[in-house]
Design a protein around this motif. Sequence first.
Motif, PDB file in Angstrom:
ATOM      1  N   ASP A   1     -26.689  -9.261 -42.692  1.00 30.72           N
ATOM      2  CA  ASP A   1     -27.507  -7.752 -42.379  1.00 30.72           C
ATOM      3  C   ASP A   1     -26.552  -7.142 -41.416  1.00 30.72           C
ATOM      4  N   VAL A   2     -25.587  -6.299 -40.887  1.00 31.20           N
ATOM      5  CA  VAL A   2     -25.751  -6.177 -40.006  1.00 31.20           C
ATOM      6  C   VAL A   2     -25.503  -5.186 -39.101  1.00 31.20           C
ATOM      7  N   ASN A   3     -27.378  -5.289 -38.999  1.00 32.57           N
ATOM      8  CA  ASN A   3     -27.844  -4.961 -38.065  1.00 32.57           C
ATOM      9  C   ASN A   3     -28.898  -5.373 -37.044  1.00 32.57           C
ATOM     10  N   GLN A   4     -27.958  -7.437 -37.256  1.00 36.71           N
ATOM     11  CA  GLN A   4     -27.826  -7.661 -36.592  1.00 36.71           C
ATOM     12  C   GLN A   4     -26.884  -8.418 -35.781  1.00 36.71           C
ATOM     13  N   VAL A   5     -26.550  -7.647 -36.050  1.00 38.16           N
ATOM     14  CA  VAL A   5     -24.861  -8.209 -35.057  1.00 38.16           C
ATOM     15  C   VAL A   5     -24.500  -7.993 -34.317  1.00 38.16           C
ATOM     16  N   ALA A   6     -25.662  -8.086 -33.445  1.00 36.93           N
ATOM     17  CA  ALA A   6     -25.493  -7.378 -32.204  1.00 36.93           C
ATOM     18  C   ALA A   6     -25.587  -8.314 -31.505  1.00 36.93           C
ATOM     19  N   ARG A   7     -26.497  -8.931 -31.998  1.00 38.74           N
ATOM     20  CA  ARG A   7     -27.716 -10.178 -30.952  1.00 38.74           C
ATOM     21  C   ARG A   7     -26.809 -11.248 -31.340  1.00 38.74           C
ATOM     22  N   THR A   8     -26.598 -11.280 -32.602  1.00 29.98           N
ATOM     23  CA  THR A   8     -25.847 -12.517 -33.177  1.00 29.98           C
ATOM     24  C   THR A   8     -24.379 -12.418 -32.321  1.00 29.98           C
ATOM     25  N   ILE A   9     -24.311 -11.644 -32.414  1.00 29.01           N
ATOM     26  CA  ILE A   9     -22.563 -11.780 -31.173  1.00 29.01           C
ATOM     27  C   ILE A   9     -22.936 -12.444 -30.044  1.00 29.01           C
ATOM     28  N   GLN A  10     -23.811 -12.118 -29.630  1.00 26.15           N
ATOM     29  CA  GLN A  10     -24.267 -12.128 -28.219  1.00 26.15           C
ATOM     30  C   GLN A  10     -24.747 -13.184 -28.077  1.00 26.15           C
ATOM     31  N   ASP A  11     -25.118 -14.133 -29.376  1.00 25.98           N
ATOM     32  CA  ASP A  11     -26.096 -15.797 -29.176  1.00 25.98           C
ATOM     33  C   ASP A  11     -24.460 -16.848 -29.611  1.00 25.98           C
ATOM     34  N   SER A  12     -23.813 -16.539 -30.511  1.00 22.36           N
ATOM     35  CA  SER A  12     -22.948 -17.918 -30.858  1.00 22.36           C
ATOM     36  C   SER A  12     -21.960 -17.120 -30.201  1.00 22.36           C
ATOM     37  N   ASP A  13     -21.739 -15.780 -29.475  1.00 22.03           N
ATOM     38  CA  ASP A  13     -20.688 -16.053 -28.799  1.00 22.03           C
ATOM     39  C   ASP A  13     -19.146 -16.390 -29.283  1.00 22.03           C
ATOM     40  N   PRO A  14     -18.976 -15.295 -30.420  1.00 22.94           N
ATOM     41  CA  PRO A  14     -17.583 -15.951 -31.842  1.00 22.94           C
ATOM     42  C   PRO A  14     -16.401 -15.952 -30.672  1.00 22.94           C
ATOM     43  N   ASP A  15     -14.998 -17.003 -31.197  1.00 23.44           N
ATOM     44  CA  ASP A  15     -13.801 -16.781 -30.628  1.00 23.44           C
ATOM     45  C   ASP A  15     -13.037 -15.620 -32.335  1.00 23.44           C
ATOM     46  N   VAL A  16     -14.347 -15.737 -32.813  1.00 22.83           N
ATOM     47  CA  VAL A  16     -12.551 -15.457 -34.383  1.00 22.83           C
ATOM     48  C   VAL A  16     -14.245 -14.554 -35.389  1.00 22.83           C
ATOM     49  N   ILE A  17     -14.240 -13.976 -35.953  1.00 24.27           N
ATOM     50  CA  ILE A  17     -15.076 -12.685 -36.515  1.00 24.27           C
ATOM     51  C   ILE A  17     -14.261 -12.972 -37.808  1.00 24.27           C
ATOM     52  N   VAL A  18     -14.512 -13.182 -39.152  1.00 23.97           N
ATOM     53  CA  VAL A  18     -13.864 -12.140 -40.177  1.00 23.97           C
ATOM     54  C   VAL A  18     -15.687 -11.636 -41.329  1.00 23.97           C
ATOM     55  N   ILE A  19     -14.759 -10.335 -41.144  1.00 24.01           N
ATOM     56  CA  ILE A  19     -15.449  -9.428 -42.272  1.00 24.01           C
ATOM     57  C   ILE A  19     -14.778  -9.057 -43.152  1.00 24.01           C
ATOM     58  N   ASP A  20     -16.263  -8.693 -44.364  1.00 21.31           N
ATOM     59  CA  ASP A  20     -15.395  -8.456 -45.708  1.00 21.31           C
ATOM     60  C   ASP A  20     -14.589  -6.394 -44.905  1.00 21.31           C
ATOM     61  N   LEU A  21     -13.692  -5.739 -46.011  1.00 21.94           N
ATOM     62  CA  LEU A  21     -13.395  -4.272 -45.654  1.00 21.94           C
ATOM     63  C   LEU A  21     -14.172  -3.081 -46.241  1.00 21.94           C
ATOM     64  N   GLU A  22     -15.257  -3.507 -47.314  1.00 21.99           N
ATOM     65  CA  GLU A  22     -16.082  -3.092 -47.781  1.00 21.99           C
ATOM     66  C   GLU A  22     -17.462  -3.101 -47.038  1.00 21.99           C
ATOM     67  N   ASN A  23     -17.454  -3.115 -46.820  1.00 18.64           N
ATOM     68  CA  ASN A  23     -18.234  -3.296 -44.953  1.00 18.64           C
ATOM     69  C   ASN A  23     -18.432  -1.791 -44.722  1.00 18.64           C
ATOM     70  N   PRO A  24     -18.969  -1.271 -44.643  1.00 22.16           N
ATOM     71  CA  PRO A  24     -19.411   0.275 -44.095  1.00 22.16           C
ATOM     72  C   PRO A  24     -19.267  -0.188 -42.571  1.00 22.16           C
ATOM     73  N   GLN A  25     -19.838  -0.909 -42.167  1.00 23.07           N
ATOM     74  CA  GLN A  25     -19.794  -1.109 -40.585  1.00 23.07           C
ATOM     75  C   GLN A  25     -18.889  -1.564 -39.884  1.00 23.07           C
ATOM     76  N   ARG A  26     -17.781  -1.306 -40.457  1.00 20.54           N
ATOM     77  CA  ARG A  26     -16.902  -1.737 -39.973  1.00 20.54           C
ATOM     78  C   ARG A  26     -16.728  -0.935 -38.673  1.00 20.54           C
ATOM     79  N   ASP A  27     -16.793   0.107 -38.781  1.00 22.05           N
ATOM     80  CA  ASP A  27     -16.892   1.381 -37.406  1.00 22.05           C
ATOM     81  C   ASP A  27     -17.648   0.610 -36.114  1.00 22.05           C
ATOM     82  N   THR A  28     -18.911   0.766 -36.819  1.00 19.58           N
ATOM     83  CA  THR A  28     -19.723   0.282 -35.507  1.00 19.58           C
ATOM     84  C   THR A  28     -19.524  -1.579 -35.529  1.00 19.58           C
TER      85      THR A  28
END
Lengths: 196, 408
Positions: free
Chosen positions: A38-65
């Motif tokens: 669920d991309v709506n959780q993305v801001a919090r997840t990024i803050q919590d997991s502090d990722p080095d690498v993010i793998v995302i599918d390109l069909e995901n409409p929220q890439r701009d976000t």
Amino acid sequence: MSASELSILIIDENRIRASIIEDGLREAGHMRVVVLHDVNQVARTIQDSDPDVIVIDLENPQRDTLEHFFSLSKVVQRPIAMFVDRSDGAMIEKSVEAGVSAYVVDGLRKERVKPILDMAISRFNAFAKLRQELADVRSELEDRKLVDRAKGILMKTRGVGEADAYALLRSAAMNQNRKLVEIAQSLITAADLLGP
Amino acid sequence: MSTTRLTAGFLPLFDSALLVLARERGFAEAEGLDINLVRETSWANIRDRAAIGHFEIAQMLAPMPLAASLGLTPIPTPMITPVVLGLGNNCVTVSDTLWQAMLAEGAPGNLVAGLTGLALARVVAASPRKLRFGVVHQTSSHNYELRYWLAASGVHPDRDVEIVVLPPPLLPDALGAGGIDGYCVGEPWNSVGVATKGAHIATVKASIWQSSPDKVIGMRASWAEQHPELVSAVIRAIYHAGAWCADPANHDEAAHIMAGPAYLDQPVSLVRRALSGALDTGAGVSQTVPGFFVPHASAANFPWQSHALWYYSQMVRWGELKGSPQSAAIAAASFRPDLYRAALAPLGVDLPLADSKIEGARQQPEQIAGAPSPVAMLPDRFFDGAVFDHDQLGAYMARQQQADLPAT
């Protein structure tokens, strides 16, 4: 946990594909993997997991976000940018064709990122191939059902056996240079229109 | 005649109309082009797939070719635009809650950017939390015009409110769910917000900056260099599609085509609003905006280098890039009026003689120097009366920088 172990976030609305990627990463020895559907959780997840690498599918409409999140220093602790290996032009093309992309934190060496993206690309491609095969099998089944129905119609209206009904369909298909299933479909449509 | 197949990326927005109509109404075919349209899900995909050559051409946000040429994108690639897909088409749409607050603070309800912006500024000043606005991409005309409107109304877009990015079709839902208080997007996504989320159109691009560009046809500079005859064919196909689309006799058919499932997948009546400029601005109030979307008149398809430079000035203004004369030159050169003229001069089309114009100075329709004949232009005012003279780029940017400083 070793300090050099990479934290990886997978963003994919397709749960099956996400778990296939996750498995691949774990097999390659990556233990700090988080999956997000669920991309709506993305801001919090990024803050919590502090990722080095993010793998995302390109069909995901929220890439701009996502990209915008990465550009806001208050959301992410370290600058993140799309991974593009300038020494390997084919890499980015392969990844876009497979429908996957990776974003990495600033300063991460490409030798560490490339195997991750390579794995994601090959698994995305394998998943697409499987999906295509499944679709083929499904349509084959559908075709067989149509041909069976058409045979039934012929057996009833022409009073012939199953083998003869099939031969009739086949010769019609060959004479008209069309697929067997197309002839079957036309016959069913005609029978429905004329039918009792 | 043999045809050349071109793959073109687009997003479901009304301003993809000239690209879609070029295909659907045969203008591309008449130029020997078979345009294969691919609907994309994000501007990032358009940008990346155009950069690696999956798309020969694409509908792009006007600032996108600049950003790619200036190296602001993940795959820095010199990009150009030789033809613009029309002027206008955007609105700023707000939630019913925000609209009621703006009305209470004196919003006139007539879409005029000036007084509406002042009402919003008073709401922002009194609000206990930061209001949040959505735009479609960082490097977008929407981001820059929303920011321009806010800043000139006394609202600093970074300090006083929050700006987030969402793809166009997701904005109405985000507003309905309370995730954002307003958004700036092209049609039909404002009308969709009004029809399905009780939203209100507060103001329009045509009031913030009249006759301003929004989407363009973008392509790699190297591809354009290698295929000048295809570039000319694309320009002519878009130009003819624009002329056809501008004729009110064709509005019904154009709306019908654009409403289809392969394109906008929205009701025809709702899609048609962008063509007539007759908007339902919320709660059943109907208002007609002259010049809401201009597909052809006023040299609407001409890639003015002053438009590129204005976007450049805003990229620098909001910290996306450090300004330099070299960067300004790259930005200007990504808009190619020379290619536009080369493609259309043989048709006897009236073409502007200049590559740039002073933006914001034209108060009334008037004619400008053109060949073979003068070109009729519509007004191009900014709502705050500011004038952008590309020859005084430094002074313009310095004035804005001064105005954007926190009050002491």
